[in-house]
Design a protein around this motif. Structure first.
Motif, mmCIF file in Angstrom:
data_model
loop_
_atom_site.group_PDB
_atom_site.id
_atom_site.type_symbol
_atom_site.label_atom_id
_atom_site.label_comp_id
_atom_site.label_asym_id
_atom_site.label_seq_id
_atom_site.Cartn_x
_atom_site.Cartn_y
_atom_site.Cartn_z
ATOM 1 N N ALA A 169 0.955 -0.952 -0.366
ATOM 2 C CA ALA A 169 -0.179 -0.217 0.054
ATOM 3 C C ALA A 169 0.889 1.944 0.294
ATOM 4 O O ALA A 169 0.405 2.577 -0.756
ATOM 5 C CB ALA A 169 -1.170 -0.511 1.187
ATOM 6 N N GLN A 170 2.321 0.716 1.117
ATOM 7 C CA GLN A 170 2.972 2.757 0.797
ATOM 8 C C GLN A 170 3.544 2.270 -0.495
ATOM 9 O O GLN A 170 3.946 3.685 -0.986
ATOM 10 C CB GLN A 170 3.934 2.270 1.554
ATOM 11 C CG GLN A 170 4.833 3.456 2.032
ATOM 12 C CD GLN A 170 6.110 3.544 1.495
ATOM 13 O OE1 GLN A 170 6.340 1.896 1.107
ATOM 14 N NE2 GLN A 170 6.861 4.033 1.215
ATOM 15 N N VAL A 229 1.274 6.942 -6.692
ATOM 16 C CA VAL A 229 0.432 5.813 -7.685
ATOM 17 C C VAL A 229 -1.599 6.724 -6.710
ATOM 18 O O VAL A 229 -2.227 7.498 -7.776
ATOM 19 C CB VAL A 229 0.955 4.945 -8.206
ATOM 20 C CG1 VAL A 229 -0.778 4.943 -9.281
ATOM 21 C CG2 VAL A 229 1.924 4.375 -8.320
ATOM 22 N N ALA A 230 -1.930 6.663 -5.863
ATOM 23 C CA ALA A 230 -3.376 6.478 -5.699
ATOM 24 C C ALA A 230 -3.051 8.133 -5.486
ATOM 25 O O ALA A 230 -4.898 8.467 -5.719
ATOM 26 C CB ALA A 230 -3.522 5.898 -4.240
ATOM 27 N N TRP A 231 -2.086 8.968 -5.273
ATOM 28 C CA TRP A 231 -1.770 10.609 -5.003
ATOM 29 C C TRP A 231 -2.338 10.884 -6.132
ATOM 30 O O TRP A 231 -3.517 12.035 -6.840
ATOM 31 C CB TRP A 231 -1.229 10.669 -3.965
ATOM 32 C CG TRP A 231 -1.323 12.145 -3.899
ATOM 33 C CD1 TRP A 231 -0.454 13.012 -4.813
ATOM 34 C CD2 TRP A 231 -1.848 13.145 -3.070
ATOM 35 N NE1 TRP A 231 -0.612 14.520 -4.180
ATOM 36 C CE2 TRP A 231 -1.713 14.612 -3.386
ATOM 37 C CE3 TRP A 231 -3.338 13.008 -2.088
ATOM 38 C CZ2 TRP A 231 -2.739 15.534 -2.951
ATOM 39 C CZ3 TRP A 231 -4.185 14.112 -2.044
ATOM 40 C CH2 TRP A 231 -3.829 15.078 -2.555
ATOM 41 N N ASN A 232 -2.212 10.175 -7.133
ATOM 42 C CA ASN A 232 -1.340 10.907 -8.698
ATOM 43 C C ASN A 232 -2.799 11.383 -8.809
ATOM 44 O O ASN A 232 -3.140 11.962 -10.286
ATOM 45 C CB ASN A 232 -0.577 10.878 -9.455
ATOM 46 C CG ASN A 232 0.835 11.360 -9.426
ATOM 47 O OD1 ASN A 232 0.947 12.187 -8.594
ATOM 48 N ND2 ASN A 232 2.005 9.984 -9.272
ATOM 49 N N VAL A 233 -3.511 10.309 -9.127
ATOM 50 C CA VAL A 233 -5.302 9.934 -9.632
ATOM 51 C C VAL A 233 -6.516 10.456 -8.750
ATOM 52 O O VAL A 233 -7.311 11.681 -9.409
ATOM 53 C CB VAL A 233 -5.475 8.114 -9.296
ATOM 54 C CG1 VAL A 233 -7.306 8.115 -9.798
ATOM 55 C CG2 VAL A 233 -4.973 7.444 -9.962
ATOM 56 N N VAL A 234 -6.245 10.820 -7.509
ATOM 57 C CA VAL A 234 -7.095 11.277 -6.614
ATOM 58 C C VAL A 234 -6.681 12.798 -6.502
ATOM 59 O O VAL A 234 -7.807 13.436 -6.595
ATOM 60 C CB VAL A 234 -6.655 10.842 -5.033
ATOM 61 C CG1 VAL A 234 -7.653 11.165 -4.211
ATOM 62 C CG2 VAL A 234 -7.286 9.335 -4.902
ATOM 63 N N ARG A 235 -5.630 13.439 -7.383
ATOM 64 C CA ARG A 235 -5.295 14.781 -6.890
ATOM 65 C C ARG A 235 -6.278 15.756 -7.523
ATOM 66 O O ARG A 235 -6.850 16.361 -7.684
ATOM 67 C CB ARG A 235 -4.060 15.200 -7.130
ATOM 68 C CG ARG A 235 -3.853 17.032 -6.780
ATOM 69 C CD ARG A 235 -2.352 16.760 -6.635
ATOM 70 N NE ARG A 235 -1.462 15.816 -7.621
ATOM 71 C CZ ARG A 235 -0.147 15.850 -7.385
ATOM 72 N NH1 ARG A 235 0.540 16.745 -6.641
ATOM 73 N NH2 ARG A 235 0.453 14.646 -8.013
ATOM 74 N N LEU A 258 2.380 2.012 -3.302
ATOM 75 C CA LEU A 258 0.658 1.999 -4.278
ATOM 76 C C LEU A 258 0.444 3.397 -3.807
ATOM 77 O O LEU A 258 -0.768 4.301 -4.761
ATOM 78 C CB LEU A 258 0.067 1.286 -4.183
ATOM 79 C CG LEU A 258 0.073 0.065 -5.341
ATOM 80 C CD1 LEU A 258 -1.342 -0.673 -5.373
ATOM 81 C CD2 LEU A 258 0.448 -0.251 -6.449
ATOM 82 N N MET A 259 0.327 4.372 -2.916
ATOM 83 C CA MET A 259 0.461 5.907 -2.319
ATOM 84 C C MET A 259 0.541 6.790 -3.448
ATOM 85 O O MET A 259 -0.560 7.153 -3.473
ATOM 86 C CB MET A 259 0.366 5.840 -1.079
ATOM 87 C CG MET A 259 0.364 5.431 -0.542
ATOM 88 S SD MET A 259 -1.059 5.924 0.333
ATOM 89 C CE MET A 259 -1.685 6.958 1.638
#
Length: 123
Positions: A87-88, A93-99, A90-91
């Motif tokens: 999870a750490q 990548v997830a932030w680039n999608v959610v931002r 992938l953080m």
């Protein structure tokens, strides 16, 4: 042997040089520690939080169990720490999608609020 005794001024100068060398060494060690912390901040934070929240996630096996399992076919067992490390990773990548979604949502909310304040009915 020519063993001259140092004057107090020479002693102070030599102590000053010795202390400067020790300070430089300590500064290098601190810089190395801080750079390690900066590079691994996410991992350190997640491991600290997981150890606080889940202190009993370590395997509590006896030596007999370990030797018996060693003779069996090895299998892959994933623990909670493994999931946290994935999870750490992938953080970002997830932030680039959610931002962008959060930015668009915030802009819409701000626009609605401004329009309501400017053109809303006054009571």
């Amino acid at each position: 042997m020519n063993n001259q005794q140092k004057t107090p001024l020479e002693k102070l100068i030599s102590d000053r040089h010795r202390l400067q060398r020790e300070c430089a060494t300590q500064e290098q060690e601190l810089n190395a520690d801080f750079s390690y912390i900066q590079e691994n901040a996410g991992t350190l934070l997640l491991s600290g939080v997981s150890s606080l929240l889940f202190p009993d996630t370590k395997n509590k096996e006896t030596e007999e169990n370990r030797s018996a399992q060693a003779s069996e076919t090895p299998f892959l067992s994933l623990g909670f720490a493994d999931y946290l490390s994935v999870a750490q990773g992938l953080m970002p990548v997830a932030w680039n999608v959610v931002r962008p979604m959060l930015t668009a949502w915030g802009i819409q909310k701000a626009q609605r609020w401004i329009i309501k304040k400017l053109f809303g009915k006054k009571k």
